[in-house]
Scaffold this active site. Structure first.
Site, PDB file in Angstrom:
ATOM      1  N   SER A  40       0.829  -1.206   0.000  1.00 11.37           N
ATOM      2  CA  SER A  40       0.000   0.000   0.000  1.00 11.37           C
ATOM      3  C   SER A  40       0.863   1.256   0.000  1.00 11.37           C
ATOM      4  CB  SER A  40      -0.870  -0.008   1.266  1.00 11.37           C
ATOM      5  OG  SER A  40      -1.443   1.265   1.493  1.00 11.37           O
TER       6      SER A  40
ATOM      7  N   TYR B  25      -2.286  -0.513  10.666  1.00 11.28           N
ATOM      8  CA  TYR B  25      -2.519  -1.176   9.360  1.00 11.28           C
ATOM      9  C   TYR B  25      -1.318  -0.922   8.443  1.00 11.28           C
ATOM     10  CZ  TYR B  25      -3.642  -1.400   4.480  1.00 11.28           C
ATOM     11  OH  TYR B  25      -3.558  -1.654   3.134  1.00 11.28           O
TER      12      TYR B  25
ATOM     13  N   LYS C   4       1.873  -3.427   6.768  1.00 13.84           N
ATOM     14  CA  LYS C   4       2.321  -3.503   5.374  1.00 13.84           C
ATOM     15  C   LYS C   4       3.834  -3.253   5.294  1.00 13.84           C
ATOM     16  CE  LYS C   4      -1.521  -4.532   3.298  1.00 13.84           C
ATOM     17  NZ  LYS C   4      -1.683  -5.873   2.697  1.00 13.84           N
TER      18      LYS C   4
HETATM   19  C1  WQD Z   1      -9.502   9.691   0.958  1.00 15.35           C
HETATM   20  C2  WQD Z   1      -9.708  11.175   1.172  1.00 15.35           C
HETATM   21  C3  WQD Z   1     -10.153  11.797   3.439  1.00 15.35           C
HETATM   22  C4  WQD Z   1     -14.063   9.847   3.707  1.00 15.35           C
HETATM   23  C5  WQD Z   1      -6.915   4.716   2.818  1.00 15.35           C
HETATM   24  C6  WQD Z   1      -5.872   3.919   3.518  1.00 15.35           C
HETATM   25  C7  WQD Z   1      -4.820   3.454   2.553  1.00 15.35           C
HETATM   26  C8  WQD Z   1      -5.461   2.774   1.369  1.00 15.35           C
HETATM   27  C9  WQD Z   1      -6.513   3.636   0.728  1.00 15.35           C
HETATM   28  C10 WQD Z   1      -5.331   0.388   1.697  1.00 15.35           C
HETATM   29  C11 WQD Z   1      -9.020  11.691   2.429  1.00 15.35           C
HETATM   30  C12 WQD Z   1     -11.345  12.100   2.538  1.00 15.35           C
HETATM   31  C13 WQD Z   1     -12.832  10.286   3.242  1.00 15.35           C
HETATM   32  C14 WQD Z   1     -15.075  10.793   4.011  1.00 15.35           C
HETATM   33  C15 WQD Z   1     -13.597  12.561   3.363  1.00 15.35           C
HETATM   34  N1  WQD Z   1      -6.019   1.529   1.751  1.00 15.35           N
HETATM   35  N2  WQD Z   1     -12.627  11.614   3.069  1.00 15.35           N
HETATM   36  N3  WQD Z   1     -14.804  12.116   3.817  1.00 15.35           N
HETATM   37  O1  WQD Z   1      -7.249   7.630   3.886  1.00 15.35           O
HETATM   38  O2  WQD Z   1      -6.436   8.228   1.532  1.00 15.35           O
HETATM   39  O3  WQD Z   1      -6.328   5.881   2.305  1.00 15.35           O
HETATM   40  O4  WQD Z   1      -7.463   3.979   1.764  1.00 15.35           O
HETATM   41  O5  WQD Z   1      -4.246   0.177   1.334  1.00 15.35           O
HETATM   42  O6  WQD Z   1      -4.009   2.553   3.244  1.00 15.35           O
HETATM   43  O7  WQD Z   1      -5.237   4.764   4.455  1.00 15.35           O
HETATM   44  O8  WQD Z   1      -8.540   6.905   1.820  1.00 15.35           O
HETATM   45  O9  WQD Z   1     -10.891   7.008   1.157  1.00 15.35           O
HETATM   46  O10 WQD Z   1     -10.321   7.087   3.637  1.00 15.35           O
HETATM   47  O11 WQD Z   1      -9.818   9.052   2.192  1.00 15.35           O
HETATM   48  O12 WQD Z   1     -13.373  13.766   3.197  1.00 15.35           O
HETATM   49  O13 WQD Z   1     -16.207  10.458   4.447  1.00 15.35           O
HETATM   50  O14 WQD Z   1     -11.108  11.412   1.339  1.00 15.35           O
HETATM   51  O15 WQD Z   1      -9.939  12.858   4.358  1.00 15.35           O
HETATM   52  O16 WQD Z   1      -8.535  12.973   2.177  1.00 15.35           O
HETATM   53  P1  WQD Z   1      -7.107   7.270   2.448  1.00 15.35           P
HETATM   54  P2  WQD Z   1      -9.975   7.461   2.241  1.00 15.35           P
END
Ligand code: WQD
Length: 341
Positions: free
Chosen positions: A126, A151, A155
């Protein structure tokens, strides 16, 4: 027909990868404990490919069970290891569950690969291993920093285990670092099936649009980005899936430079949260109910990939774009409602 073992194969990326492998002529053996996925994925795979992969309901944290299954398929040309728990907030709440599950399962599968001399191994890693990267875009040589969550730490540990194992073993391995997987297969036969309320942005958007959730909260619009919201590299799950087939072929054809190579899987483009929301609204014609809320702890401001290495060495290119992912994510949300998933 060459055989490939896929762990975590009823999961989101695993199921899409099985479709791609089968459509490229491989026989697939699917292992999963169904703790965070549904057996329906096998039906969806069959609806697309015309064939159901051989399935084992197995706990990879049980060494004997793992060895028993892998021994039955030691003629496989490789193992693609997806099986892991992957919720960042849950890993913060239950770190020992994540360390035990993600590390024990990796150790058992790797020991079985060694014991039964399976030649090739692809590991689902990841972009979160980079932590809060100082440089953008992120390349495979960008220094790995402190993990932002248990998590992400599992990885990093997984990559270190494989790297150190490879110093004295000749299994050929690849570590694939995914950025933000989104979307679903265009057929709407398979997709992401969140077990509880989703943490990730796109399933949160589609569940709000269909009425399962009330409102999307944008976690902050006061960041130093073009529109104030965080930037990520959102990549279609089908592009990620095909990269696994190409990675396996790269190893099977002995094109790899060394026996443990790393590849970033991202589009190379950074997109903001608000841009994702607007793309969804444009593609579906739905006005999404969202508001701006406070920042979420642990979020990095911006991260996106330099994907040149995978493009040149794996001959991989992204075939899908943000709008395709929004359309397929919405079609899949509608299908899940129809299926009662
Ligand atoms: C994306 C953006 C949030 C939800 C995660 C894991 C990473 C990988 C991918 C596995 C961020 C914003 C989110 C919401 C929002 N997974 N957001 N409102 O955190 O980039 O990565 O998933 O490998 O390991 O950490 O993904 O989809 O949670 O967030 O504003 O209700 O969307 O702040 O900027 P993230 P995410």
């Amino acid at each position: 027909m060459q055989k490939v073992i896929v762990t975590g194969g009823t999961g989101y990326i695993g199921s899409h990868t099985i479709v791609d492998l089968m459509q490229n002529g491989y026989e697939v053996i699917c292992l999963d404990n169904l703790s965070r996925s549904k057996e329906y994925a096998l039906t969806g795979i069959e609806n697309i490919t015309g064939k159901k992969p051989v399935f084992y309901h197995v706990n990879l944290c049980d060494k004997n069970e793992t060895f028993r299954v892998i021994n039955e398929h030691k003629d496989a040309i490789g193992v693609i290891h997806f099986a892991a728990l992957k919720s960042v907030p849950e890993s913060v709440e239950k770190p020992l569950l994540y360390y035990a599950n993600n590390i024990d399962s990796l150790l058992n599968i790797l020991m079985s690969v060694k014991t039964f001399n399976i030649p090739n191994f692809v590991f689902s890693s990841s972009c979160s291993v980079y932590g809060n990267a100082d440089e953008l875009p992120v390349t495979e040589n960008t220094p790995v920093k402190d993990a932002e969550s248990p998590y992400a730490h599992t990885k990093q540990i997984g990559e270190d285990i494989i790297r150190n194992y490879e110093k004295t073993n000749d299994t050929q391995s690849i570590l694939l670092r995914y950025f933000n997987p989104i979307g679903a297969h265009p057929s709407a036969e398979i997709g992401e099936i969140p077990i509880d309320t989703p943490n990730n942005l796109v399933p949160y958007i589609t569940q709000t649009a269909i009425g399962k959730l009330e409102q999307v909260v944008v976690f902050g619009d006061d960041y130093s980005t073009r529109d104030g919201s965080c930037i990520r590299d959102y990549i279609h799950v089908c592009d990620i899936a095909h990269a696994h087939t190409l990675a396996l072929q790269y190893l099977a054809e002995k094109r790899n430079a060394n026996n443990c190579e790393v590849f970033n899987l991202g589009t190379g483009n950074g997109v903001s949260v608000l841009e994702v929301i607007h793309a969804f609204e444009k593609v579906t014609g739905i006005k999404l109910n969202y508001k701006i809320g406070p920042r979420r702890a642990g979020d990095v401001v911006a991260v996106f990939a330099d994907n040149k290495k995978a493009a040149s060495e794996l001959k991989w290119e992204c075939k899908y774009f943000l709008e395709d992912a929004m359309e397929s994510a919405w079609k899949w949300e509608l299908k899940m409602k129809e299926l009662g998933l």
